[in-house]
Motif scaffolding. Structure first.
Motif, PDB file in Angstrom:
ATOM      1  N   ARG B 186       0.820  -1.210   0.000  1.00 44.67           N
ATOM      2  CA  ARG B 186       0.000   0.000   0.000  1.00 44.67           C
ATOM      3  C   ARG B 186       0.851   1.256   0.000  1.00 44.67           C
ATOM      4  NH1 ARG B 186      -3.006  -2.662   4.866  1.00 44.67           N
ATOM      5  NH2 ARG B 186      -3.690  -4.507   3.717  1.00 44.67           N
ATOM      6  N   ALA B 187       0.380   2.299  -0.733  1.00 39.57           N
ATOM      7  CA  ALA B 187       1.138   3.542  -0.872  1.00 39.57           C
ATOM      8  C   ALA B 187       1.402   4.199   0.479  1.00 39.57           C
ATOM      9  CB  ALA B 187       0.402   4.497  -1.792  1.00 39.57           C
ATOM     10  N   HIS B 189       1.334   3.253   3.925  1.00 39.50           N
ATOM     11  CA  HIS B 189       1.113   2.071   4.714  1.00 39.50           C
ATOM     12  C   HIS B 189       0.824   2.414   6.165  1.00 39.50           C
ATOM     13  CE1 HIS B 189       0.944  -2.145   5.166  1.00 39.50           C
ATOM     14  NE2 HIS B 189       1.563  -2.011   6.313  1.00 39.50           N
ATOM     15  N   ASP B 190      -0.258   1.776   6.643  1.00 40.54           N
ATOM     16  CA  ASP B 190      -0.695   1.941   8.025  1.00 40.54           C
ATOM     17  C   ASP B 190       0.167   1.052   8.912  1.00 40.54           C
ATOM     18  OD1 ASP B 190      -2.044   1.919  10.431  1.00 40.54           O
ATOM     19  OD2 ASP B 190      -3.587   0.528   9.705  1.00 40.54           O
ATOM     20  N   LYS B 191       0.992   1.706   9.747  1.00 41.03           N
ATOM     21  CA  LYS B 191       1.999   0.925  10.480  1.00 41.03           C
ATOM     22  C   LYS B 191       1.558   0.438  11.861  1.00 41.03           C
ATOM     23  CE  LYS B 191       5.827   2.965   8.191  1.00 41.03           C
ATOM     24  NZ  LYS B 191       6.436   4.273   8.188  1.00 41.03           N
TER      25      LYS B 191
END
Ligand code: B12
Ligand code: B12
Ligand code: B12
Ligand SMILES: C[C@H]1O[C@@H](n2cnc3c(N)ncnc32)[C@H](O)[C@@H]1O
Ligand SMILES: C[C@H]1O[C@@H](n2cnc3c(N)ncnc32)[C@H](O)[C@@H]1O
Ligand SMILES: C[C@H]1O[C@@H](n2cnc3c(N)ncnc32)[C@H](O)[C@@H]1O
Ligand SMILES: [Mg+2]
Ligand SMILES: [Mg+2]
Ligand SMILES: [Mg+2]
Lengths: 192, 192, 192
Positions: B186-187, B189-191
């Motif tokens: 994902r561009a 990114h949910d970390k």
């Protein structure tokens, strides 16, 4: 017909010569890595030009048989085991190393592994021989095993290094020196 | 003439920079694996078409020198060691990764390693870089070492991934998506 | 654009499915080795003549997807994980092994890994599958995981052996017997 799979090892336990062991046992790791090294040696042999390198090709086949001898010795837990490896193969390797070292250009600094494709394969064998040596070192601390195997594998990594250099030399590929290397190879090495 | 084999390591003990260690020591495992990665990098380079990939070929040679720098740092146990690796090589890798990622088709799902022979070799390097990272992680828990080496090896595995993709792309080989992959790349990114 | 590197793993910690782990965790070692095996499988596929071996080439692609399934299962620490691997792939491998074993010359003694270049690559896959099996065996002792993965990887190494033999046989390359081998392969094997 032989049925290759026996399904008996599906739960992580397996047979050695004269007993059984868990598959994550250090002994299984040792001869398993020896087998991996044998497969990479086969790859180097397959890539090598047999016309240009009849000597190295023959030597690699000999080494494959000897790696099986090593594997047998490592796989055996019999009290009265008769070892297959003795000090003869080590002497033969040392002779080849000296011959190849004479033939290749002199060496003072570390070189990048690589050059021709065949030399790259031999450097791969060199580093996997060293991985094999590390695991056998751990085995030797814990269990009975044939000490000649350790010496052989140590010398074998030097053999692969010398062979890689002679391959590049005969193919007129110059080894590239590691650009920040000190002078590390010396004729009369000071072993302090 | 240099005599390559010194026989001093035949019993499982060896020299590091500033000391000696058992060959199954975690530190020896760390720079030994770095050396293995270096040999596989050489193989990828040997397979690569230099006309089509002058940029990647040059980068791989640079990486080989840097892997030697990593090896030096890992091999040293001197109290006053001056490290060879700093954060410059990581920045350079990041720039290459971004350039290659732009050039290759967009990515949402895992792809099967492979495609062309050169891309397969680069994927092999990617996974061996990750093996190297795992052993260095273990070393870092136990002993003093240069933290930049860990960052570099982590980024290096992403570099090999990006390089493998651009190689296939320039050779018009489509990467095959893993058929049961979720959307994983994902561009932003949910970390969590 | 996807930014491949997130820098979040630069200090040796990483995400798994449903949690986080140190990078030197045995679970990360397990699916990391599975990934390495996947890359070597790609290499074998790239080397294989697709005209002569359409069956093996297709099977190797299938295996790559299945190795991803294995990786997913190994990477998950969710309490309510739904496994991707079941016993179907194992049955399919067994059928292929039997077919290939019929096609290749009968076998009584150990053979040297190697012969053609493609067969050498398949032997490399065989030994790395066995390395993968050893680490998964260690994982299975310590943590919850899908047991089908272990069975699959065990059978996969026999598949690579059978495939290597059929490749040499179709290319008219004779496997070389290990010269000091006993009779080790038997039709009705005594499992004591
Ligand atoms: C670390 C190391 C490695 C690492 C390389 C590290 C890296 N950068 O990745 C790895 C694991 C890759 C490696 C591989 C090999 N290595 Co190595 N390695 C070493 C080691 C431990 C340190 C070398 C080093 O970098 N030293 C750092 C420099 C700065 O220190 P130094 O050598 O002490 O020298 C300084 C001073 O002492 C002084 N000095 C020293 N000598 C002299 C002489 C004079 C005249 C003067 C003025 C000054 C001076 O100047 C130097 C600069 O400051 C040495 C053993 C040792 N402790 O020296 C073996 C050593 C160099 N390796 C050796 C060998 C054989 C190999 C391999 C061939 C093994 C193999 N089969 O794979 C390969 C070759 C790799 C290649 N591609 O070229 C041998 C060489 C034997 C010989 N005949 O000289 C050595 C000596 C080990 C041994 N057996 O005793 N190695
Ligand atoms: C396991 C894993 C691997 C395994 C693959 C497992 C296997 N099957 O063998 C291995 C080790 C091989 C691997 C390799 C790589 N990986 Co990886 N991997 C992961 C990991 C931990 C899980 C991925 C996964 O399968 N998830 C399972 C799915 C079902 O779960 P999910 O992603 O949470 O998504 C679900 C829900 O959350 C929801 N959802 C999620 N997002 C969204 C968005 C919307 C809009 C909606 C509606 C729903 C939704 O839907 C999904 C399906 O149910 C992730 C990190 C993570 N925890 O997500 C990294 C991750 C995907 N990997 C990453 C990377 C970079 C790589 C590599 C390039 C690393 C390298 N240098 O080698 C390679 C690429 C491999 C390839 N060939 O393509 C990065 C991607 C970064 C980015 N920019 O997106 C991640 C995110 C890790 C990170 N750095 O944070 N990986
Ligand atoms: C060690 C070993 C390995 C080592 C090889 C060791 C080395 N030298 O490096 C490694 C790890 C490489 C290996 C690999 C493989 N192996 Co293996 N291996 C063994 C093991 C444990 C010992 C074999 C051995 O060397 N025996 C030494 C001999 C001297 O002892 P012996 O077999 O007991 O036989 C003596 C006596 O019992 C007597 N004898 C025995 N039977 C008979 C029968 C008659 C009629 C008579 C008169 C006498 C007699 O005579 C023999 C000589 O004294 C056997 C299991 C076992 N314990 O037998 C499996 C075994 C032979 N392997 C097996 C397999 C499948 C493989 C692989 C295909 C696995 C894989 N997927 O990679 C590969 C093939 C490798 C190759 N290149 O050919 C299977 C064969 C199954 C079958 N259908 O027969 C076995 C039986 C294990 C099992 N599953 O039960 N192996
Ligand atoms: C040349 C240098 O390589 C290292 N060395 C010696 N044996 C091994 C091995 N099996 N694996 C990795 N490194 C090794 C030592 O540090 C030696 O001095
Ligand atoms: C992409 C995924 O790969 C895993 N991961 C991260 N670093 C490594 C490594 N050195 N070896 C194996 N797997 C790793 C993590 O689970 C990450 O989320
Ligand atoms: C054929 C022989 O190979 C050994 N064996 C079985 N599984 C593995 C593995 N994963 N790795 C290495 N060796 C193994 C056992 O000793 C078996 O009998
Ligand atoms: Mg040595
Ligand atoms: Mg990473
Ligand atoms: Mg098995």
């Amino acid at each position: 017909m032989v049925r290759l799979y026996t399904r008996s090892g599906d739960k992580g336990r397996t047979r050695v010569i004269g007993g059984t062991r868990d598959k994550d046992d250090i002994r299984v790791e040792a001869y398993g890595t020896c087998d991996e090294l044998n497969a990479f040696t086969a790859k180097a042999e397959a890539v090598l030009d047999k016309q240009l390198f009849p000597d190295i090709a023959a030597e690699l086949t000999r080494i494959q048989h000897e790696l099986f001898d090593c594997g047998s010795d490592l796989a055996s837990v019999k009290e009265d085991a008769v070892w297959k490896m003795d000090d003869q193969p080590v002497s033969r390797l040392e002779k080849s190393i000296d011959v190849y070292t004479e033939e290749a250009p002199e060496l003072q600094r570390f070189i990048l592994p690589g050059g021709s494709s065949a030399a790259a394969e031999l450097h791969i064998c060199r580093t996997i021989a060293r991985r094999t040596e590390r695991i056998i070192t751990a085995l030797a601390k814990e269990e009975t095993m044939n000490g000649e195997v350790l010496t052989y594998i140590n010398r074998l990594s030097d053999y692969f290094f010398a062979a890689a250099r002679v391959v590049n030399s005969r193919m007129n590929v110059a080894d590239v020196e590691y650009e920040r290397s000190a002078v590390v190879f010396r004729a009369h090495h000071d072993k302090t």
